[in-house]
Each structure stands twice: as structure tokens, then as C-alpha cells.
Motif scaffolding. Structure first.
Motif, PDB file in Angstrom:
ATOM      1  N   GLY A 176     138.187   2.251  46.200  1.00 40.36           N
ATOM      2  CA  GLY A 176     138.195   1.960  44.774  1.00 40.36           C
ATOM      3  C   GLY A 176     136.819   1.653  44.223  1.00 40.36           C
ATOM      4  N   GLY A 177     135.830   1.483  45.098  1.00 38.18           N
ATOM      5  CA  GLY A 177     134.469   1.217  44.656  1.00 38.18           C
ATOM      6  C   GLY A 177     133.824   2.479  44.107  1.00 38.18           C
ATOM      7  N   VAL A 178     132.845   2.300  43.241  1.00 36.59           N
ATOM      8  CA  VAL A 178     132.182   3.453  42.630  1.00 36.59           C
ATOM      9  C   VAL A 178     131.248   4.139  43.618  1.00 36.59           C
ATOM     10  CG1 VAL A 178     132.306   2.524  40.288  1.00 36.59           C
ATOM     11  CG2 VAL A 178     130.268   2.120  41.653  1.00 36.59           C
ATOM     12  N   PHE A 179     131.108   5.441  43.410  1.00 35.09           N
ATOM     13  CA  PHE A 179     130.106   6.257  44.092  1.00 35.09           C
ATOM     14  C   PHE A 179     129.539   7.158  43.000  1.00 35.09           C
ATOM     15  CE2 PHE A 179     128.158   9.543  46.547  1.00 35.09           C
ATOM     16  CZ  PHE A 179     127.715   8.908  47.684  1.00 35.09           C
ATOM     17  N   ASN A 180     128.508   6.661  42.326  1.00 34.20           N
ATOM     18  CA  ASN A 180     127.941   7.355  41.172  1.00 34.20           C
ATOM     19  C   ASN A 180     126.493   7.745  41.442  1.00 34.20           C
ATOM     20  OD1 ASN A 180     130.335   6.736  39.858  1.00 34.20           O
ATOM     21  ND2 ASN A 180     129.461   5.117  38.623  1.00 34.20           N
ATOM     22  N   THR A 181     126.135   8.948  41.021  1.00 39.07           N
ATOM     23  CA  THR A 181     124.745   9.391  41.089  1.00 39.07           C
ATOM     24  C   THR A 181     124.396  10.110  39.787  1.00 39.07           C
ATOM     25  OG1 THR A 181     125.311  11.520  42.090  1.00 39.07           O
ATOM     26  CG2 THR A 181     124.780   9.711  43.606  1.00 39.07           C
TER      27      THR A 181
ATOM     28  N   GLY B 166     132.279   8.912  40.476  1.00 36.36           N
ATOM     29  CA  GLY B 166     133.428   9.009  41.350  1.00 36.36           C
ATOM     30  C   GLY B 166     133.799   7.671  41.950  1.00 36.36           C
ATOM     31  N   VAL B 167     134.792   7.724  42.810  1.00 34.15           N
ATOM     32  CA  VAL B 167     135.238   6.532  43.519  1.00 34.15           C
ATOM     33  C   VAL B 167     135.362   6.842  45.003  1.00 34.15           C
ATOM     34  CG1 VAL B 167     136.508   5.546  41.570  1.00 34.15           C
ATOM     35  CG2 VAL B 167     137.702   6.985  43.206  1.00 34.15           C
ATOM     36  N   ILE B 168     135.327   5.774  45.756  1.00 32.67           N
ATOM     37  CA  ILE B 168     135.550   5.874  47.196  1.00 32.67           C
ATOM     38  C   ILE B 168     137.049   5.745  47.433  1.00 32.67           C
ATOM     39  CG2 ILE B 168     135.138   4.743  49.409  1.00 32.67           C
ATOM     40  CD1 ILE B 168     132.325   3.997  48.270  1.00 32.67           C
ATOM     41  N   LEU B 169     137.596   6.725  48.120  1.00 28.41           N
ATOM     42  CA  LEU B 169     139.023   6.716  48.442  1.00 28.41           C
ATOM     43  C   LEU B 169     139.295   6.036  49.775  1.00 28.41           C
ATOM     44  CD1 LEU B 169     139.963  10.376  47.474  1.00 28.41           C
ATOM     45  CD2 LEU B 169     140.400   8.289  46.154  1.00 28.41           C
ATOM     46  N   ALA B 170     138.436   6.314  50.750  1.00 29.85           N
ATOM     47  CA  ALA B 170     138.614   5.754  52.094  1.00 29.85           C
ATOM     48  C   ALA B 170     137.244   5.503  52.694  1.00 29.85           C
ATOM     49  CB  ALA B 170     139.407   6.721  52.972  1.00 29.85           C
TER      50      ALA B 170
END
Length: 166
Positions: A64-69, A83-87
Motif C-alpha cells: 500500500g506504500g507509494v512507489f512514485n518516480t 504507483g503503489v507497492i502490492l507485495a
């Protein structure tokens, strides 16, 4: 009303065949590769092929944490990627998607689910597999035309260079 399950070709959990895959071996342990993937300042150094570069990276390494670039090109192009981290399995596996927001709401135009798998090897290195999973043939083809093979290999070369310095 028709449902997916009414389609005789539908099989829940069955891969759809719209994956693009890159496999490499790095002469660094999984912990070091993981660090390069989950530390924003390190990710900025290798994540997109030069002359493009990452100007911003925000990573909250939890489901659920962000993964943004934000990627920038040599002619002033700007390409934000949210985006988000799924796993997440530290030092082993990272799965992200642009299909959802951090509050699990659909984004509207999903492009892919990305999965990075790190496997330790007997030589102290890492077998690295990066998979881009697409919803359909059109988005997979679009990704190929954008330069998936050349671009992801160039980024992996840059990652290998960075790993030698860590």
C-alpha cells in the motif's frame, strides 16, 4: 449481463501471456540490489536509461506504500509514474502497480504490474528477474514499442555499474 466467467477462455489465476521479462545476474548480494531498488537516492542513479534521469523518487516500502518516480528527458520531457507497492519481501521480491492509488482506488488507466525477484546465488551474487505484466496485448505492444528491451537492459546495465560501487 455477461461476466468474465461466462467466457470459456477465462480461468482465474491463469497468466494472460502479456508479460515482458528481463533476466540478469548481478555480482552483488540480494541485500545490495534491494538497497538500490528501495533507496530513493540510489534508484535515481540507475532507474531509467540515460540521457533520461529520475528527478524525484518516493518509496514507502510496505504493501500500500507509494512507489512514485518522475523521469525527465533530454528535451524537457517529463514522465511522472505514480504507483503503489502490492507485495514486498525484503531482499527477495517487490511488486508494484500503477493501477491503484495508496488508498486502493483504481487509477483508471492501468499500464502494468511490475515484479522484481532477487535470488541469491552460490557465487554471492543475485539472479535478477524483472517482469512487466500488462492487462492486454495492446499495452504490452505499446511497452515493446516504447523500447522495453533496450530501455530495461540499459537501466539494468546502469544498476550493475552502481552495484559495483556499493
Amino acid at each position: 449481463m455477461a461476466h468474465e466467467t461466462d467466457n470459456p477462455c477465462y480461468a482465474p489465476g491463469t497468466p494472460n501471456g502479456f508479460d515482458l521479462t528481463l533476466s540478469r545476474h548481478f555480482e552483488a548480494p540480494p541485500e545490495t540490489v534491494w538497497q538500490a531498488w528501495t533507496t530513493p537516492d540510489l534508484l535515481k542513479q540507475w532507474y531509467c536509461p540515460k540521457p533520461w534521469y529520475v528527478s524525484e523518487a518516493v518509496i514507502d516500502p510496505r504493501p500500500g506504500g507509494v512507489f512514485n518516480t518522475v523521469m525527465k528527458g533530454p528535451d524537457g520531457e517529463v514522465m511522472p509514474n505514480s504507483g503503489v507497492i502490492l507485495a514486498i519481501e525484503p531482499n527477495r521480491r517487490l511488486v508494484t502497480t500503477d493501477a491503484l492509488t495508496p488508498d486502493w482506488k483504481p487509477t483508471g488507466l492501468p499500464f502494468m504490474v511490475g515484479e522484481i525477484t532477487l535470488t541469491p546465488t552460490a557465487d554471492g551474487g543475485t539472479d535478477y528477474v524483472a517482469v512487466a505484466r500488462h492487462w492486454n496485448a495492446d499495452t504490452m505492444k505499446q511497452h515493446e514499442q516504447m523500447g522495453f528491451e533496450v530501455g530495461w537492459n540499459a537501466a539494468a546495465d546502469q544498476l550493475a555499474e552502481l552495484l559495483r560501487t556499493l
